[in-house]
Write a protein that holds these residues in place. Structure first.
Motif, PDB file in Angstrom:
ATOM      1  N   ALA A   9      -5.964 -24.264  19.155  1.00 45.16           N
ATOM      2  CA  ALA A   9      -6.376 -22.999  18.532  1.00 45.16           C
ATOM      3  C   ALA A   9      -5.921 -21.821  19.376  1.00 45.16           C
ATOM      4  CB  ALA A   9      -7.889 -22.968  18.349  1.00 45.16           C
ATOM      5  N   ARG A  10      -6.026 -21.939  20.686  1.00 41.84           N
ATOM      6  CA  ARG A  10      -5.591 -20.864  21.578  1.00 41.84           C
ATOM      7  C   ARG A  10      -4.079 -20.664  21.478  1.00 41.84           C
ATOM      8  NH1 ARG A  10      -8.031 -22.389  26.248  1.00 41.84           N
ATOM      9  NH2 ARG A  10      -9.871 -21.227  25.628  1.00 41.84           N
ATOM     10  N   HIS A  13      -3.304 -18.976  18.193  1.00 41.55           N
ATOM     11  CA  HIS A  13      -3.749 -17.587  18.258  1.00 41.55           C
ATOM     12  C   HIS A  13      -2.763 -16.741  19.076  1.00 41.55           C
ATOM     13  CE1 HIS A  13      -6.667 -14.373  17.986  1.00 41.55           C
ATOM     14  NE2 HIS A  13      -6.523 -14.164  19.285  1.00 41.55           N
ATOM     15  N   ARG A  14      -2.355 -17.234  20.228  1.00 43.01           N
ATOM     16  CA  ARG A  14      -1.404 -16.491  21.073  1.00 43.01           C
ATOM     17  C   ARG A  14      -0.055 -16.317  20.388  1.00 43.01           C
ATOM     18  NH1 ARG A  14      -2.480 -19.464  26.764  1.00 43.01           N
ATOM     19  NH2 ARG A  14      -4.469 -18.457  27.230  1.00 43.01           N
ATOM     20  N   MET A  16       0.418 -16.243  17.008  1.00 43.83           N
ATOM     21  CA  MET A  16       0.292 -15.458  15.780  1.00 43.83           C
ATOM     22  C   MET A  16      -0.043 -13.986  16.023  1.00 43.83           C
ATOM     23  SD  MET A  16       1.095 -17.187  13.161  1.00 43.83           S
ATOM     24  CE  MET A  16       0.509 -16.083  11.900  1.00 43.83           C
ATOM     25  N   VAL A  17      -0.740 -13.664  17.101  1.00 46.87           N
ATOM     26  CA  VAL A  17      -1.167 -12.276  17.311  1.00 46.87           C
ATOM     27  C   VAL A  17       0.005 -11.299  17.364  1.00 46.87           C
ATOM     28  CG1 VAL A  17      -2.237 -10.727  18.999  1.00 46.87           C
ATOM     29  CG2 VAL A  17      -3.439 -12.767  18.254  1.00 46.87           C
ATOM     30  N   VAL A  75      -5.175 -14.704  12.073  1.00 48.89           N
ATOM     31  CA  VAL A  75      -5.513 -14.273  13.427  1.00 48.89           C
ATOM     32  C   VAL A  75      -7.031 -14.214  13.618  1.00 48.89           C
ATOM     33  CG1 VAL A  75      -5.361 -12.320  15.023  1.00 48.89           C
ATOM     34  CG2 VAL A  75      -3.355 -13.082  13.794  1.00 48.89           C
ATOM     35  N   THR A  76      -7.743 -13.718  12.620  1.00 44.48           N
ATOM     36  CA  THR A  76      -9.201 -13.656  12.718  1.00 44.48           C
ATOM     37  C   THR A  76      -9.809 -15.044  12.783  1.00 44.48           C
ATOM     38  OG1 THR A  76      -9.188 -11.582  11.466  1.00 44.48           O
ATOM     39  CG2 THR A  76     -11.284 -12.761  11.605  1.00 44.48           C
ATOM     40  N   THR A  77      -9.343 -15.942  11.942  1.00 41.04           N
ATOM     41  CA  THR A  77      -9.864 -17.313  11.929  1.00 41.04           C
ATOM     42  C   THR A  77      -9.581 -18.032  13.238  1.00 41.04           C
ATOM     43  OG1 THR A  77      -9.547 -17.407   9.542  1.00 41.04           O
ATOM     44  CG2 THR A  77      -9.830 -19.500  10.678  1.00 41.04           C
ATOM     45  N   SER A  78      -8.361 -17.895  13.735  1.00 40.89           N
ATOM     46  CA  SER A  78      -8.048 -18.571  14.995  1.00 40.89           C
ATOM     47  C   SER A  78      -8.820 -17.950  16.156  1.00 40.89           C
ATOM     48  CB  SER A  78      -6.545 -18.548  15.269  1.00 40.89           C
ATOM     49  OG  SER A  78      -6.081 -17.237  15.484  1.00 40.89           O
ATOM     50  N   GLY A  79      -9.043 -16.649  16.121  1.00 43.70           N
ATOM     51  CA  GLY A  79      -9.855 -16.005  17.159  1.00 43.70           C
ATOM     52  C   GLY A  79     -11.306 -16.441  17.103  1.00 43.70           C
ATOM     53  N   LEU A  82     -11.955 -19.845  18.571  1.00 39.13           N
ATOM     54  CA  LEU A  82     -12.053 -19.867  20.027  1.00 39.13           C
ATOM     55  C   LEU A  82     -13.464 -19.525  20.502  1.00 39.13           C
ATOM     56  CD1 LEU A  82      -8.734 -18.037  20.929  1.00 39.13           C
ATOM     57  CD2 LEU A  82      -9.189 -20.483  21.020  1.00 39.13           C
TER      58      LEU A  82
END
Length: 91
Positions: A9-10, A13-14, A16-17, A75-79, A82
């Motif tokens: 997930a991290r 996220h990194r 996709m941001v 991005v919101t979901t992956s954040g 975490l």
């Protein structure tokens, strides 16, 4: 969430941001700048074209709002993934 899933997930996220941030920043900057210029009597219509996804060499206007929405949700979901606590594990 297991350590491996959290790492995945991290990583997502990194990755996709920056991809999601670029069009979101472009949209907010061009919209704000257009409003400021319009108040000063300057009609910079080219800013609206950028704001709506017409990037000159590629016209994303038909899918730009959907693309922005999907990128924001990813991005919101992956954040949020975490931030979720680890599930209770019985020993």
């Amino acid at each position: 969430m297991t350590a491996n899933r959290k790492r995945t997930a991290r990583r997502i996220h990194r990755w996709m941001v920056p991809i999601a941030a670029a069009p979101l920043l472009l949209t907010s900057a061009t919209g704000s700048l257009y409003s400021v210029l319009l108040e000063h009597g300057i009609d910079a219509f080219w800013l609206i074209k950028l704001h709506t996804g017409n990037l000159g060499w590629i016209n994303l206007q038909p899918i730009y709002p959907i693309l922005l929405g999907i990128l924001t949700l990813i991005v919101t979901t992956s954040g949020l993934a975490l931030l979720l606590p680890k599930p209770y594990q019985r020993e």
